[in-house]
Design a protein around this motif. Structure first.
Motif, PDB file in Angstrom:
ATOM      1  N   GLN A  64       5.870  -1.075  -8.094  1.00 50.62           N
ATOM      2  CA  GLN A  64       5.221  -2.517  -7.595  1.00 50.62           C
ATOM      3  C   GLN A  64       5.175  -3.587  -9.108  1.00 50.62           C
ATOM      4  O   GLN A  64       5.780  -4.567  -8.763  1.00 50.62           O
ATOM      5  CB  GLN A  64       3.702  -2.425  -7.263  1.00 50.62           C
ATOM      6  N   ALA A  65       5.023  -3.249 -10.037  1.00 52.68           N
ATOM      7  CA  ALA A  65       4.970  -4.109 -11.223  1.00 52.68           C
ATOM      8  C   ALA A  65       6.436  -4.638 -11.504  1.00 52.68           C
ATOM      9  O   ALA A  65       6.757  -5.658 -11.792  1.00 52.68           O
ATOM     10  CB  ALA A  65       4.602  -3.428 -12.455  1.00 52.68           C
ATOM     11  N   THR A  66       7.345  -3.882 -11.451  1.00 50.54           N
ATOM     12  CA  THR A  66       8.915  -4.229 -11.649  1.00 50.54           C
ATOM     13  C   THR A  66       9.144  -5.077 -10.495  1.00 50.54           C
ATOM     14  O   THR A  66      10.155  -6.081 -10.540  1.00 50.54           O
ATOM     15  CB  THR A  66       9.954  -2.784 -11.432  1.00 50.54           C
ATOM     16  N   ALA A  67       8.654  -4.862  -9.190  1.00 48.98           N
ATOM     17  CA  ALA A  67       9.227  -5.444  -7.991  1.00 48.98           C
ATOM     18  C   ALA A  67       8.303  -6.867  -8.259  1.00 48.98           C
ATOM     19  O   ALA A  67       9.258  -8.005  -7.744  1.00 48.98           O
ATOM     20  CB  ALA A  67       8.534  -4.719  -6.779  1.00 48.98           C
ATOM     21  N   ARG A  68       7.099  -7.195  -8.602  1.00 45.23           N
ATOM     22  CA  ARG A  68       6.673  -8.352  -8.896  1.00 45.23           C
ATOM     23  C   ARG A  68       7.435  -9.015  -9.719  1.00 45.23           C
ATOM     24  O   ARG A  68       7.701 -10.261  -9.350  1.00 45.23           O
ATOM     25  CB  ARG A  68       5.191  -7.909  -9.241  1.00 45.23           C
ATOM     26  N   ALA A  69       7.846  -8.199 -11.023  1.00 48.90           N
ATOM     27  CA  ALA A  69       8.599  -9.177 -12.053  1.00 48.90           C
ATOM     28  C   ALA A  69       9.908  -9.548 -11.438  1.00 48.90           C
ATOM     29  O   ALA A  69      10.113 -10.656 -11.923  1.00 48.90           O
ATOM     30  CB  ALA A  69       8.634  -8.408 -13.135  1.00 48.90           C
TER      31      ALA A  69
ATOM     32  N   GLU B 206       2.976  -7.352  -2.906  1.00 44.64           N
ATOM     33  CA  GLU B 206       1.502  -7.076  -3.138  1.00 44.64           C
ATOM     34  C   GLU B 206       0.624  -6.316  -2.008  1.00 44.64           C
ATOM     35  O   GLU B 206      -0.443  -5.859  -2.326  1.00 44.64           O
ATOM     36  CB  GLU B 206       0.783  -8.533  -3.177  1.00 44.64           C
ATOM     37  N   ASN B 207       1.239  -6.498  -0.845  1.00 44.79           N
ATOM     38  CA  ASN B 207       0.458  -5.679   0.185  1.00 44.79           C
ATOM     39  C   ASN B 207       1.545  -5.224   1.104  1.00 44.79           C
ATOM     40  O   ASN B 207       2.111  -5.322   2.050  1.00 44.79           O
ATOM     41  CB  ASN B 207      -0.077  -6.825   1.327  1.00 44.79           C
ATOM     42  N   PRO B 208       1.577  -3.603   0.874  1.00 44.35           N
ATOM     43  CA  PRO B 208       2.476  -2.770   1.542  1.00 44.35           C
ATOM     44  C   PRO B 208       2.402  -2.854   3.017  1.00 44.35           C
ATOM     45  O   PRO B 208       3.255  -2.528   3.921  1.00 44.35           O
ATOM     46  CB  PRO B 208       2.317  -1.573   0.922  1.00 44.35           C
ATOM     47  N   LEU B 209       0.961  -3.313   3.323  1.00 53.70           N
ATOM     48  CA  LEU B 209       0.852  -3.222   5.029  1.00 53.70           C
ATOM     49  C   LEU B 209       1.697  -4.149   5.616  1.00 53.70           C
ATOM     50  O   LEU B 209       1.826  -4.299   6.998  1.00 53.70           O
ATOM     51  CB  LEU B 209      -0.600  -3.221   5.336  1.00 53.70           C
ATOM     52  N   THR B 210       2.103  -5.228   4.907  1.00 51.67           N
ATOM     53  CA  THR B 210       2.940  -6.053   5.653  1.00 51.67           C
ATOM     54  C   THR B 210       4.422  -6.016   5.477  1.00 51.67           C
ATOM     55  O   THR B 210       5.180  -6.708   6.171  1.00 51.67           O
ATOM     56  CB  THR B 210       2.812  -7.317   4.938  1.00 51.67           C
ATOM     57  N   THR B 211       4.714  -4.866   5.064  1.00 54.60           N
ATOM     58  CA  THR B 211       6.255  -4.392   5.391  1.00 54.60           C
ATOM     59  C   THR B 211       6.569  -3.710   6.518  1.00 54.60           C
ATOM     60  O   THR B 211       5.643  -3.239   7.252  1.00 54.60           O
ATOM     61  CB  THR B 211       6.651  -3.151   4.380  1.00 54.60           C
ATOM     62  N   PRO B 212       8.044  -3.883   6.892  1.00 59.56           N
ATOM     63  CA  PRO B 212       8.338  -3.480   8.434  1.00 59.56           C
ATOM     64  C   PRO B 212       7.835  -1.929   8.720  1.00 59.56           C
ATOM     65  O   PRO B 212       7.486  -1.748   9.622  1.00 59.56           O
ATOM     66  CB  PRO B 212       9.755  -3.690   8.401  1.00 59.56           C
ATOM     67  N   SER B 213       8.042  -1.193   7.674  1.00 59.31           N
ATOM     68  CA  SER B 213       7.924   0.310   8.203  1.00 59.31           C
ATOM     69  C   SER B 213       6.274   0.599   8.360  1.00 59.31           C
ATOM     70  O   SER B 213       5.903   1.129   9.313  1.00 59.31           O
ATOM     71  CB  SER B 213       8.187   1.360   6.946  1.00 59.31           C
TER      72      SER B 213
END
Length: 446
Positions: free
Chosen positions: A350-355, A385-392
């Motif tokens: 997540q930290a890398t994705a954020r950056a 930030e919020n995995p619940l908003t991802t398609p899967s």
């Protein structure tokens, strides 16, 4: 920090041109009946001959329709072509037939030999039979969205003009730039899997006797449980890419070079051996699951994001040749981790994705890309930030008795009704006419 090439492009005010990728789309979807079983209907006759129509064809199974668009300069044009061709396919389906909107196939028969392989002529059919024998039928059934991406000629000419010592001709420039792009997409495939993975569960009979994962995944299709051959390419340079695939064939890991189904492929000459002659002409990106929230399996915002990533890769320093393989091997491992995560959990990276999102935002501001890109990045930042908003994760809200069939059929019927309400669907394939890209662009634009 831009690379030397990036700085040159920036100084010559050609950054906008790094956004002007020509894009073609290939979208696979299974034909099903109203109960969510693989369709028993033949290839729809109103769209010409499956062996010769290059724009609506089939892949692996007779029921796995693939719509292909001519290349387009803009994401919106590509989407328009796709929409018209998709509607053309839908209006040709038999009564009660639907297009399954998910990447993972509908429930499969217990006896997989009942599935009909695509009718593509003796040579291709022999290849498919051999493939199914090696990998099993299930492995060939997941569908996805493929993007073909080619770099604007203006960028290629500019680099050739200002770096005569580095590249002796245009072909070398192309090979170099496409290699940078390929490395970027393989390196950050895990990020794309996180943002767009949409295959959390499999339907009945995809897995044999409990061989599947024990919990929902971000993307079964992008994981080791998904599609076919797990053979990785070498993206150090074009020669090593070809040598690696040829070795795979020689060692019997691949039945032919055609079987290299990496997440990225170099495309140009149809024959792999002849690829160095004319050089790489475009990249094929194969890492996107179908997006069931769109009738055509992909969204305009996704295309914009892929363009932005590609532009970002071209403008920034390439990987060091000595390190490419280690970095990309690690990237493949990262992708496996992300694909196999529970979609409701935070990503391990997540930290890398954020950056990365922050870097892309900074880049979009530097080159003043405009509000439509800012909106896309905002949406994707939310997913990080919020995995619940991802398609899967969203799809898991619709699982009933371990299945997404009810949800998928509801979507499929809605999209089918919308296509049938189209007043003037494109009927140009009916008489078997084989369109060139230019002819089809003109016909679709009408």
């Amino acid at each position: 920090m831009f690379s030397q090439i990036g700085q040159l492009i920036f100084d010559n005010e050609a950054v906008a041109k790094t956004q002007d990728f020509t894009m073609g789309l290939e979208i696979e979807m299974q034909r099903v009946d109203e109960n969510g079983n693989i369709s028993q209907e033949p290839y729809p006759s109103a769209i010409g001959d499956e062996k010769t129509n290059p724009w609506i064809t089939n892949d692996f199974l007779e029921t796995m329709s693939e719509t292909v668009t001519p290349s387009a300069q803009h994401a919106l044009d590509a989407m328009h072509y796709l929409y018209v061709i998709n509607n053309s396919l839908r209006s040709a389906l038999a009564p009660g037939e639907l297009l399954w909107p998910l990447s993972m196939p509908p429930r499969l028969p217990k006896d997989k030999r009942k599935l009909r392989l695509a009718k593509m002529g003796p040579e291709k059919e022999a290849y498919l039979k051999e493939w199914a024998k090696r990998h099993g039928y299930s492995q060939g059934t997941p569908c996805g969205a493929h993007i073909n991406l080619s770099i604007d000629q203006h960028v290629i000419a500019l680099v050739q003009k200002y770096f005569p010592g580095k590249f002796k001709d245009e072909r070398e420039v192309r090979n170099y730039l496409y290699t940078i792009l390929a490395q970027g997409f393989v390196r950050y495939r895990w990020f794309i899997t996180y943002l767009f993975g949409a295959s959390p569960i499999a339907e009945a009979n995809y897995f044999e006797n409990g061989q599947g994962p024990q919990h929902p995944l971000r993307s079964i299709r992008q994981s080791k449980y998904g599609f076919g051959t797990k053979f990785t390419g070498d993206f150090t340079n074009l020669d090593r890419y070809i040598a690696r695939i040829e070795k795979g064939v020689k060692d019997g890991v691949l039945t032919s070079d055609y079987e290299f189904h990496g997440s990225v492929r170099f495309k140009g000459n149809r024959n792999l051996k002849d690829l160095p002659k004319n050089g790489i002409e475009y990249l094929e990106l194969r890492m996107l699951d179908l997006d069931p929230s769109s009738s055509v399996g992909i969204r305009t915002g996704t295309l914009r994001f892929i363009r932005l990533l590609a532009s970002y890769f071209i403008m920034h320093p390439a990987l060091n040749e000595e390190e490419v393989n280690d970095i990309l091997k690690n990237a493949d491992k990262m992708n496996e981790v992300v694909a196999e995560e529970d979609p409701r959990e935070n990503c391990k990276y997540q930290a890398t994705a954020r950056a990365l999102v922050k870097s892309l935002e900074r880049y979009a501001n530097q080159i003043q890309l405009g509000p439509e890109y800012a909106e896309v990045l905002e949406d994707l930042e939310d997913r990080v930030e919020n995995p619940l908003t991802t398609p899967s994760a969203k799809l898991l809200n619709y699982v009933k008795d371990g299945s997404l069939t009810e949800y998928a059929l509801r979507r499929a019927k809605r999209y089918q009704v919308a296509a049938q309400e189209s007043i003037n669907p494109f009927k140009g394939f009916e008489d078997g006419k084989i369109y060139s890209s230019d002819e089809l662009r003109k016909a679709l634009s009408r």
